[in-house]
Scaffold this motif. Structure first.
Motif, short mmCIF file in Angstrom:
data_model
loop_
_atom_site.label_atom_id
_atom_site.label_comp_id
_atom_site.label_asym_id
_atom_site.label_seq_id
_atom_site.Cartn_x
_atom_site.Cartn_y
_atom_site.Cartn_z
N GLY A 143 28.59 23.12 39.85
CA GLY A 143 29.74 24.00 39.99
C GLY A 143 30.90 23.45 39.20
N SER A 144 32.07 24.02 39.42
CA SER A 144 33.24 23.61 38.63
C SER A 144 34.42 23.25 39.52
N ASP A 145 34.13 22.80 40.74
CA ASP A 145 35.21 22.47 41.68
C ASP A 145 35.04 21.07 42.27
N LEU A 146 34.57 20.16 41.41
CA LEU A 146 34.21 18.83 41.90
C LEU A 146 35.00 17.76 41.17
N PHE A 147 36.08 17.31 41.78
CA PHE A 147 36.90 16.28 41.14
C PHE A 147 36.17 14.94 41.07
N ASP A 148 35.21 14.70 41.97
CA ASP A 148 34.49 13.43 42.00
C ASP A 148 33.34 13.38 41.00
N LEU A 149 33.03 14.48 40.33
CA LEU A 149 31.91 14.50 39.40
C LEU A 149 32.19 13.62 38.17
N GLU A 150 31.19 12.81 37.80
CA GLU A 150 31.30 11.96 36.62
C GLU A 150 30.05 12.13 35.75
N GLU A 151 30.19 11.70 34.49
CA GLU A 151 29.04 11.78 33.57
C GLU A 151 27.81 11.12 34.16
N PRO A 195 24.03 15.94 46.91
CA PRO A 195 24.53 16.43 48.20
C PRO A 195 26.07 16.49 48.23
N ALA A 196 26.59 17.56 48.78
CA ALA A 196 28.04 17.67 49.02
C ALA A 196 28.32 17.35 50.48
N GLY A 235 27.69 19.83 53.47
CA GLY A 235 26.35 20.30 53.84
C GLY A 235 25.68 21.14 52.77
N GLY A 236 26.39 21.40 51.70
CA GLY A 236 25.79 22.09 50.56
C GLY A 236 25.36 21.09 49.51
N TYR A 237 25.34 21.52 48.26
CA TYR A 237 25.06 20.58 47.17
C TYR A 237 25.92 20.93 45.97
N TYR A 238 26.23 19.88 45.18
CA TYR A 238 27.05 20.08 43.98
C TYR A 238 26.22 20.11 42.72
N LEU A 245 17.71 12.39 45.78
CA LEU A 245 19.08 12.71 46.18
C LEU A 245 20.05 11.77 45.47
N LEU A 246 21.04 12.35 44.79
CA LEU A 246 22.11 11.57 44.19
C LEU A 246 23.10 11.14 45.28
N GLU A 247 24.15 10.45 44.90
CA GLU A 247 25.16 10.08 45.89
C GLU A 247 25.89 11.34 46.37
N THR A 248 26.35 11.28 47.62
CA THR A 248 27.08 12.40 48.21
C THR A 248 28.51 12.43 47.69
N LEU A 249 28.96 13.61 47.27
CA LEU A 249 30.32 13.79 46.78
C LEU A 249 31.02 14.90 47.56
N ASN A 250 32.32 14.98 47.38
CA ASN A 250 33.12 15.97 48.09
C ASN A 250 33.62 17.02 47.11
#
Length: 200
Positions: free
Chosen positions: A105-113, A132-133, A136-139, A176-181
């Motif tokens: 998605g495009s609403d994830l400030f914690d997303l990194e390369e 995982p977000a 309870g969803g996923y990013y 599963l990758l690390e959980t982000l917000n």
């Protein structure tokens, strides 16, 4: 052409149409500015990654926006709900002979390369990758072949989406990758000083 494709789902940044749950607390204008900031962050994170990239617009394709057409393919989303729209985007990628496809998605400030690079790498030894977000969803979702069930019979935007998706994937290997917000409501940004500029 790369064999890896990154899909980016966006909403057209229009007042009153984006981050509506966040807007209930901060107002439509601040919510729009925050979403534009998040869009730009997503562009900064993704533009240098070594893969092909496609932006899927919620309403209509914009030619002269932040997404450089020499870097990003551009498509409209198609389908009556999020699941159908994601399925159609993945199918378009597989029809174009991509071997590994991720969607973010495009609403994830914690997303990194590193999250995207890890996801592509983990698809070497796994069938599916999920980011995982916290809600309870996923990013992020990544696949090498289509798994149609993950796009069906979900209450999109609710806390059950990730578990329901994992239930659909019991017979395949999932990393599963690390959980982000991700940023949906005020609580997601209230303690982050980066967002204070939008709340004055």
């Amino acid at each position: 052409m790369s064999k890896n494709l990154l899909l980016i789902f966006t909403r057209n940044p229009e007042l009153g149409k984006v981050k509506t749950r966040l807007a209930k607390t901060v107002g439509d204008e601040a919510a729009l500015n925050i979403y534009k900031f998040l869009l730009n962050h997503t562009k900064e994170v993704t533009q240098k990654i070594a893969c092909d990239k496609a932006v899927y617009y919620s309403v209509k394709v914009r030619e002269n926006d932040i997404w450089d057409a020499s870097i990003y393919q551009k498509y409209p989303q198609f389908g009556e709900d999020l699941g159908v729209r994601m399925h159609n985007a993945f199918q378009n990628g597989f029809d174009n002979n991509y071997e590994k496809i991720l969607i973010v998605g495009s609403d994830l400030f914690d997303l990194e390369e590193k999250h995207i690079n890890e996801a592509f790498e983990k698809l070497n030894s796994n069938d599916v990758v999920i980011g995982p977000a916290e809600d309870g969803g996923y990013y992020l979702l990544g696949m090498k072949v289509m798994h149609p069930a993950v796009f069906q019979n979900k209450e999109w935007g609710t806390s059950t989406v990730r578990q329901d998706t994992l239930n659909d994937l019991q017979n395949v290997s999932v990393h599963l990758l690390e959980t982000l917000n991700d940023v949906d409501v005020f609580d997601d940004i209230k303690d982050n000083p980066v967002f204070e500029q939008f709340l004055k």
